[in-house]
Enzyme design. Structure first.
Site, PDB file in Angstrom:
ATOM      1  N   TYR A  92       0.775  -1.210  -0.096  1.00  0.00           N
ATOM      2  CA  TYR A  92      -0.134   0.213  -0.208  1.00  0.00           C
ATOM      3  C   TYR A  92       0.906   1.176  -0.049  1.00  0.00           C
ATOM      4  CZ  TYR A  92      -4.041   2.858   1.216  1.00  0.00           C
ATOM      5  OH  TYR A  92      -5.306   3.624   1.345  1.00  0.00           O
ATOM      6  N   SER A 187       1.555  -7.692   1.858  1.00  0.00           N
ATOM      7  CA  SER A 187       0.397  -6.596   2.508  1.00  0.00           C
ATOM      8  C   SER A 187      -0.303  -6.585   1.327  1.00  0.00           C
ATOM      9  CB  SER A 187       1.369  -5.505   2.944  1.00  0.00           C
ATOM     10  OG  SER A 187       0.499  -4.697   3.484  1.00  0.00           O
ATOM     11  N   GLN A 188      -0.628  -5.003   0.701  1.00  0.00           N
ATOM     12  CA  GLN A 188      -1.488  -4.951  -0.262  1.00  0.00           C
ATOM     13  C   GLN A 188      -1.178  -5.895  -1.311  1.00  0.00           C
ATOM     14  OE1 GLN A 188      -2.961  -1.047  -2.320  1.00  0.00           O
ATOM     15  NE2 GLN A 188      -1.229  -1.705  -3.056  1.00  0.00           N
ATOM     16  N   ASP A 273       1.041  -8.742  14.419  1.00  0.00           N
ATOM     17  CA  ASP A 273       0.637  -7.625  13.172  1.00  0.00           C
ATOM     18  C   ASP A 273      -0.683  -7.230  13.517  1.00  0.00           C
ATOM     19  OD1 ASP A 273       0.337  -6.491  10.863  1.00  0.00           O
ATOM     20  OD2 ASP A 273       0.626  -8.058   9.680  1.00  0.00           O
ATOM     21  N   HIS A 303       3.932  -6.028  11.310  1.00  0.00           N
ATOM     22  CA  HIS A 303       3.720  -6.207  10.046  1.00  0.00           C
ATOM     23  C   HIS A 303       4.801  -6.516   8.954  1.00  0.00           C
ATOM     24  CE1 HIS A 303       0.908  -6.079   6.475  1.00  0.00           C
ATOM     25  NE2 HIS A 303       1.311  -4.961   6.168  1.00  0.00           N
TER      26      HIS A 303
END
Length: 322
Positions: A92, A187-188, A273, A303
């Site tokens: 992201y 992640s994203q 996370d 994360h």
């Protein structure tokens, strides 16, 4: 933050409360069909990077709506035969970065395609260069609520479609082997990986790392970290819109793409996370349809997950597939 989510034994069994819309498959079939009405028009321009071991190509292809989307294709220097293909999606706020970055996968002898994420590339890293020319209804700053008024308008409809087209563009290059295509990202990028894992039927493997965009009903009420927090702040202002928002998000929830996953998968989760809580990752992992699946769990990490240790795990795992 110490462990804050479900106990590990419960994570192993956790399932999302999100329900897939009845027209989920029809929605995505129509979306991709409309995208393919535009010529893919994949163009690969060589870049003089000064690197001696990796050749880099500046890529442009037609994504959602025929809009131009950028990418990099990196190949081992002087490669002459079709190579296993790794397609990577970015976290992201990041973009494809600079031409000389991110050389790991090409250094393994594979072709490596990195998709720029439309409208992003301004929060970290070397930046991006793909606009998002589509407007939308009022949104909280960021990307999570852009077009959230309806599934047809939602930002990630465009991004997921771009991602499917990115795989098609990467496969169109003569030095890539379409039959040995892997999708991965963190992640994203992990959430996008899960989406293409449910939309592209013939990938040989996927590796979503600490994935975002999964189990929206739980994520939005469990963590107050961004980006999920953008949705809660939107609803804080737009009172009474929760049901409409959840309906839109149900078309983009990783758990529903996971239920359609047709390739072996290596997930990762980190138990501290707060950005992508472990229960949301496990909800996607537990829904993943292909029986060949594994998850690496990093007990005391946030994360960042496994970081370079998880790179080793992916390098080892992928040898069996591509």
């Amino acid at each position: 933050m110490a462990l804050f989510d479900l106990p590990f034994d419960e994570l192993r069994e956790h399932r999302s409360s999100s329900v897939a819309p009845e027209d989920f498959d029809a929605f995505w079939s129509k979306t991709l069909q409309e995208a393919r009405e535009h010529d893919l028009d994949a163009r690969f321009e060589p870049v003089d990077t000064g690197l001696s071991t990796v050749d880099v190509y500046d890529v442009t292809f037609a994504g959602f709506g025929g809009h131009p989307v950028k990418g990099w294709l990196r190949l081992p220097a002087g490669a002459t035969g079709p190579l296993p293909l790794v397609v990577e999606f970015i976290g992201y706020g990041g973009g494809r970065g600079l031409a000389h970055e991110n050389l790991l996968w090409a250094s393994t002898g594979r072709a490596h395609f990195v998709m720029d994420t439309r409208g992003q590339g301004s929060a970290w890293g070397g930046g991006g260069g793909t606009a998002d020319p589509v407007g939308g209804a009022p949104a909280f700053p960021g990307f999570m609520t852009r077009g959230i008024d309806a599934p047809e308008n939602y930002y990630y409809r465009r991004v997921y479609t771009d991602a499917v087209r990115a795989i098609e563009a990467a496969r169109s290059h003569p030095l890539t082997d379409a039959t040995r295509t892997v999708a991965l990202g963190a992640s994203q990028g992990g959430g996008i990986t899960i989406a293409v894992g449910g939309l592209v039927p013939d990938l040989v493997a996927v590796a979503p790392d600490v994935p975002f965009l999964c189990d929206f009903p739980r994520a939005v009420t469990l963590t107050d970290r961004h980006p999920y927090r953008e949705i809660a702040l939107f609803l804080k202002t737009h009172r009474g819109r929760s049901a409409d928002v959840q309906r839109t998000l149900s078309y983009f929830d990783g758990v529903h793409f996971a239920a359609r996953g047709r390739a072996p998968a290596l997930f990762s989760a980190a138990l501290e996370d707060q950005t992508c809580p472990p229960s949301t990752v496990f909800s996607a992992f537990n829904s993943w349809a292909h029986e060949d699946k594994e998850i690496e769990v990093y007990d005391f990490n946030d994360h960042e997950g496994g970081g370079p240790y998880h790179e080793v795990a992916k390098l080892t795992w992928l040898r069996a597939y591509a």
